[in-house]
Write an enzyme that holds these catalytic residues in place. Structure first.
Site, PDB file in Angstrom:
ATOM      1  N   GLU A 213      56.191  29.427  36.107  1.00 17.17           N
ATOM      2  CA  GLU A 213      56.338  30.885  36.029  1.00 17.17           C
ATOM      3  C   GLU A 213      57.809  31.267  36.231  1.00 17.17           C
ATOM      4  O   GLU A 213      58.455  30.801  37.169  1.00 17.17           O
ATOM      5  CB  GLU A 213      55.452  31.542  37.097  1.00 17.17           C
ATOM      6  CG  GLU A 213      55.720  33.001  37.389  1.00 17.17           C
ATOM      7  CD  GLU A 213      55.567  33.934  36.187  1.00 17.17           C
ATOM      8  OE1 GLU A 213      54.577  33.811  35.448  1.00 17.17           O
ATOM      9  OE2 GLU A 213      56.477  34.790  35.985  1.00 17.17           O
ATOM     10  N   GLY A 281      52.847  36.587  27.502  1.00 24.39           N
ATOM     11  CA  GLY A 281      52.704  37.960  27.025  1.00 24.39           C
ATOM     12  C   GLY A 281      52.389  37.999  25.540  1.00 24.39           C
ATOM     13  O   GLY A 281      52.267  36.961  24.883  1.00 24.39           O
ATOM     14  N   HIS A 454      21.974  46.867  51.677  1.00 23.67           N
ATOM     15  CA  HIS A 454      22.229  45.709  52.530  1.00 23.67           C
ATOM     16  C   HIS A 454      21.238  44.605  52.208  1.00 23.67           C
ATOM     17  O   HIS A 454      20.048  44.883  52.055  1.00 23.67           O
ATOM     18  CB  HIS A 454      22.097  46.105  54.001  1.00 23.67           C
ATOM     19  CG  HIS A 454      22.258  44.936  54.922  1.00 23.67           C
ATOM     20  ND1 HIS A 454      23.496  44.383  55.194  1.00 23.67           N
ATOM     21  CD2 HIS A 454      21.344  44.184  55.586  1.00 23.67           C
ATOM     22  CE1 HIS A 454      23.331  43.352  56.015  1.00 23.67           C
ATOM     23  NE2 HIS A 454      22.045  43.203  56.264  1.00 23.67           N
TER      24      HIS A 454
END
Ligand code: FAD
Ligand code: NAI
Length: 475
Positions: A213, A281, A454
């Protein structure tokens, strides 16, 4: 005389096909042109999203997650698996079948809504007396004309200079979704959304995965508390992510791919992999559209220039989705498609850019809506933050998936929710409640006072809302 339509949509991805359907629902005579071809050369409606994006990537993420669960987690549940095997060809065939079901679904929807479909490339030919002439180049050449044109031509993977995609060794998202067997070593350039999702697929199936990166920050657009939590989980899974690198020469040969790069310390390194995915990209698809014929304005990146309401530089020409500014997301493209069809009908179509959710479908999933803590700080906005860890949620414990948290940010004075950031199980589904809350401009107290089932993961959202007021009940 050429066939004439009220609305012609160029591009049949999620932006285009949804715009076509909505315009048809509103009573217009609509055509949609799309050039995507399936393996047999026939049409494959749905664009990048359906063919080489959202849908096939989620199919492979699901299959690889099952394999990972069976390999590493079933034993915790007392389930023994002997002789576990992997049939990549079958996994890919299932993925292709999921894609086909979606392609066929859109053909059905076009018939149901009486949208006329043209298979081929659409390009502007001329503008005359309130009409645009569009040339369709497919199996046959055809000229059609329309009063309104919606450009929805999408985007394609950005190539790294000096390393063109060959889809054999150097792969775009297309090749990344059809690697025929698990590579021993897989490299990725770019640790954005595709890098993490595709890296996860092949890591779970057994590849040694290294992601290079360029930026020094991991997932810079994501709330950094959430990004750090996600990074810890990816490190544990064995995804090697090198930040702050500068990629140099990329050499492809029969043996694989060699990548020269400089690491964050400035030291020269090399990486040898069997396959390399480049995910740095995407670029707007406007080549082939012949915008010059009518003087349609593009920006310096080749995207169609539009205003806030998707109006392009010419009367009655609109553009939506990946081919214009804004996030490259299927649901953003769809929302713009609906809004444009409604504007053509004289209605007030609207897209709220503040409440477009983002999801990264890794494990843990990452999802968010609204502003990050970093954005609020930079804007000097006074806010309160509440977090709740899945570790303290009963359903997450029962699922055996307690990584991550829900984080809610609310205005310090009014308590209006400004952003919600989730890393953890089913974040992609949990974020929907938060989008609704923000769309209705709810306060964190509103969520805190709503009854949540729940045991459910959604109780973590309620508890994060309670945490904004420092009154969690279960932590
Ligand atoms: P596209 O889907 O790119 O469609 C455009 C269509 O127009 C294509 O069929 C193209 O062939 C056609 N076309 C182009 N030019 C012409 C022409 N001149 N004539 C005729 N047809 C033409 N987004 C999400 O929201 N969620 C996800 O999970 C997600 N996952 C993704 C995973 C991957 C690997 C990738 C690559 C993308 C992913 N995306 C995801 C992004 C999403 O795919 C895009 O944002 C979305 O497809 C954009 O829709 P669109 O309609 O603007 O363009
Ligand atoms: P991205 O923009 O998400 O990430 C690209 C990454 O590559 C960034 O981190 C960037 O810093 C890095 N990069 C750029 N140039 C580089 C270089 N030369 N060397 C090293 N690193 C470099 O783009 P990506 O992953 O290609 O995806 C494109 C788009 O597709 C996404 O932005 C998103 O809009 C869409 N998408 C959405 C998904 C989802 O919603 N779940 C899934 C996949 C894609």
């Amino acid at each position: 005389m050429s066939k004439q339509f009220d609305v012609i949509v160029i591009g049949g991805g999620p932006g285009g096909y949804i715009a076509a359907i909505r315009a048809a629902q509103l009573g217009f005579n609509v055509a949609c042109i799309d050039e995507w071809k399936n393996a047999k050369g026939g049409p494959a409606l749905g664009g990048t999203c359906t063919n080489v994006g959202c849908i096939p990537s989620k199919a492979l993420l699901q299959s690889s997650e099952h394999f990972d669960q069976a390999s590493h987690h079933f034993a915790e549940h007392g389930i023994e698996v002997k002789g576990l095997g992997l049939d990549v060809a079958k996994m890919l065939a299932r993925k292709d079948n999921v894609v086909k079901q979606n392609n066929d679904g859109i053909v059905y929807l076009f018939k149901k809504n009486k949208v006329t479909f043209f298979h081929g490339r659409g390009s502007f030919a001329a503008a005359r007396e309130g009409l645009y002439d569009i040339q369709v180049a497919g199996a046959a050449e055809e000229a059609i004309s329309g009063k309104h044109i919606i450009v929805a031509t999408g985007s394609s993977a950005r190539a790294l200079p000096g390393a063109p995609f060959d889809e054999e060794n150097i792969l775009s998202n297309d090749g990344a979704l059809r690697i025929g067997g698990v590579p021993k070593k897989l490299g990725l350039i770019g640790s954005g959304v595709i890098g993490l999702e595709m890296g996860s697929v092949w890591r779970r199936l057994g590849a040694e995965v290294t992601v290079l990166e360029g930026l020094p920050t991991f997932l810079g657009a994501v709330d950094q508390q959430i990004a750090k939590e996600a990074k810890k989980a990816f490190d544990k899974q064995g995804l090697k992510i090198a930040l702050g690198v500068k990629v140099g020469e990329v050499k492809s040969s029969k043996k694989g791919v060699n990548i020269a790069y400089t690491d964050a310390k400035g030291e020269a390194q090399t990486l040898d992999v069997d396959k390399l995915i480049i995910s740095i990209g995407r670029v707007a698809n406007t080549q082939g559209l012949n915008p010059e014929a009518v003087g349609l304005k593009l920006d310096e990146r080749g995207a169609v220039v539009v205003d806030d309401e998707c109006r392009a530089s010419l009367p009655n020409v609109w553009a939506i989705g990946d081919v214009v500014r804004g996030p490259m997301l299927a649901h953003k493209a769809e929302e713009e498609g609906v809004a444009v069809a409604e504007r053509i009908a004289g209605q007030h179509g609207h897209v709220n850019f503040n409440t477009i959710p983002w999801v990264i479908y890794t494990n843990p999933e990452i999802a968010w809506v609204g502003q990050t803590e970093e954005q609020l700080k930079a804007a000097g906005r006074a806010y309160k933050a509440g977090t709740f860890p899945f570790m303290a949620n009963g359903r997450a414990r029962a699922l055996g998936d307690t990584t991550g948290m829900v984080k809610m940010l609310a205005d310090a004075a009014t308590d209006e929710i400004l952003g919600v950031h989730i890393v953890g199980p089913m974040a992609s589904e949990l974020i929907a409640e938060c989008v609704v809350a923000m769309e209705f401009r709810a306060s964190s107290e509103d969520i805190a006072r709503i009854c949540h089932a729940h045991p459910s993961l959604s109780e973590a959202t309620k508890e994060a809302a309670l945490a904004v007021d420092k009154r969690t009940l279960n932590f």
